[in-house]
Motif scaffolding. Structure first.
Motif, PDB file in Angstrom:
ATOM      1  N   GLU A  69       0.828  -1.207   0.000  1.00  0.00           N
ATOM      2  CA  GLU A  69       0.000   0.000   0.000  1.00  0.00           C
ATOM      3  C   GLU A  69       0.862   1.257   0.000  1.00  0.00           C
ATOM      4  O   GLU A  69       0.594   2.210  -0.738  1.00  0.00           O
ATOM      5  CB  GLU A  69      -0.905  -0.004   1.226  1.00  0.00           C
ATOM      6  CG  GLU A  69      -1.844   1.167   1.283  1.00  0.00           C
ATOM      7  CD  GLU A  69      -2.742   1.107   2.499  1.00  0.00           C
ATOM      8  OE1 GLU A  69      -3.253   2.178   2.864  1.00  0.00           O
ATOM      9  OE2 GLU A  69      -2.939   0.018   3.067  1.00  0.00           O
ATOM     10  N   GLU A  70       1.924   1.250   0.793  1.00  0.00           N
ATOM     11  CA  GLU A  70       2.827   2.410   0.831  1.00  0.00           C
ATOM     12  C   GLU A  70       3.451   2.657  -0.538  1.00  0.00           C
ATOM     13  O   GLU A  70       3.539   3.792  -0.995  1.00  0.00           O
ATOM     14  CB  GLU A  70       3.919   2.169   1.872  1.00  0.00           C
ATOM     15  CG  GLU A  70       4.942   3.274   1.932  1.00  0.00           C
ATOM     16  CD  GLU A  70       6.108   2.920   2.841  1.00  0.00           C
ATOM     17  OE1 GLU A  70       7.148   3.589   2.712  1.00  0.00           O
ATOM     18  OE2 GLU A  70       5.989   1.998   3.658  1.00  0.00           O
ATOM     19  N   ARG A  73       0.873   4.126  -2.930  1.00  0.00           N
ATOM     20  CA  ARG A  73       0.603   5.539  -2.625  1.00  0.00           C
ATOM     21  C   ARG A  73       1.746   6.447  -3.090  1.00  0.00           C
ATOM     22  O   ARG A  73       1.513   7.473  -3.723  1.00  0.00           O
ATOM     23  CB  ARG A  73       0.409   5.733  -1.129  1.00  0.00           C
ATOM     24  CG  ARG A  73      -0.870   5.177  -0.604  1.00  0.00           C
ATOM     25  CD  ARG A  73      -0.889   5.292   0.924  1.00  0.00           C
ATOM     26  NE  ARG A  73      -2.101   4.769   1.471  1.00  0.00           N
ATOM     27  CZ  ARG A  73      -3.203   5.470   1.646  1.00  0.00           C
ATOM     28  NH1 ARG A  73      -3.230   6.731   1.311  1.00  0.00           N
ATOM     29  NH2 ARG A  73      -4.276   4.920   2.163  1.00  0.00           N
ATOM     30  N   ILE A  79      -5.008   6.214  -4.080  1.00  0.00           N
ATOM     31  CA  ILE A  79      -5.694   6.442  -2.811  1.00  0.00           C
ATOM     32  C   ILE A  79      -6.787   5.384  -2.667  1.00  0.00           C
ATOM     33  O   ILE A  79      -7.214   4.770  -3.640  1.00  0.00           O
ATOM     34  CB  ILE A  79      -6.306   7.860  -2.736  1.00  0.00           C
ATOM     35  CG1 ILE A  79      -7.292   8.081  -3.883  1.00  0.00           C
ATOM     36  CG2 ILE A  79      -5.215   8.917  -2.749  1.00  0.00           C
ATOM     37  CD1 ILE A  79      -8.073   9.362  -3.749  1.00  0.00           C
TER      38      ILE A  79
END
Length: 97
Positions: A69-70, A73, A79
């Motif tokens: 997820e990091e 992003r 998002i």
């Protein structure tokens, strides 16, 4: 007789010195090879450290979704569905309002 023996020994020492300084695998070549080995070992250490970091990142990506997820992003600008994206634009300096 003694003079011939000394002459022979001097010639042998000179021949050995010639091989040491100018022959195959002479001192200059040995020193250059040692320097090349040292440089290669430093390069190998840098590559090993990079490989360790990449391996840790791979393990992190395999284990959990937080790293995935990091990365989504930061690198892709993604998002989640329930989030609101807000972009702040700073005014240009020196422009008339």
């Amino acid at each position: 007789m003694f003079r011939w023996l000394i002459t022979l020994l001097v010639v042998l020492v000179l021949a050995l010195q010639y091989r040491l300084w100018f022959g195959e695998a002479n001192l200059r070549e040995v020193l250059a090879l040692r320097q090349a080995i040292s440089t290669q070992q430093q390069d190998n250490e840098k590559l090993l450290e990079r490989n360790r970091q990449l391996e840790a990142e791979v393990q992190d990506l395999k284990k959990g979704l937080a790293a995935l997820e990091e990365r989504a992003r930061s690198e892709m600008g993604m998002i989640r569905e329930d989030e609101t994206f807000i972009q702040l634009i700073e005014p240009r300096s020196g422009s008339a309002q």
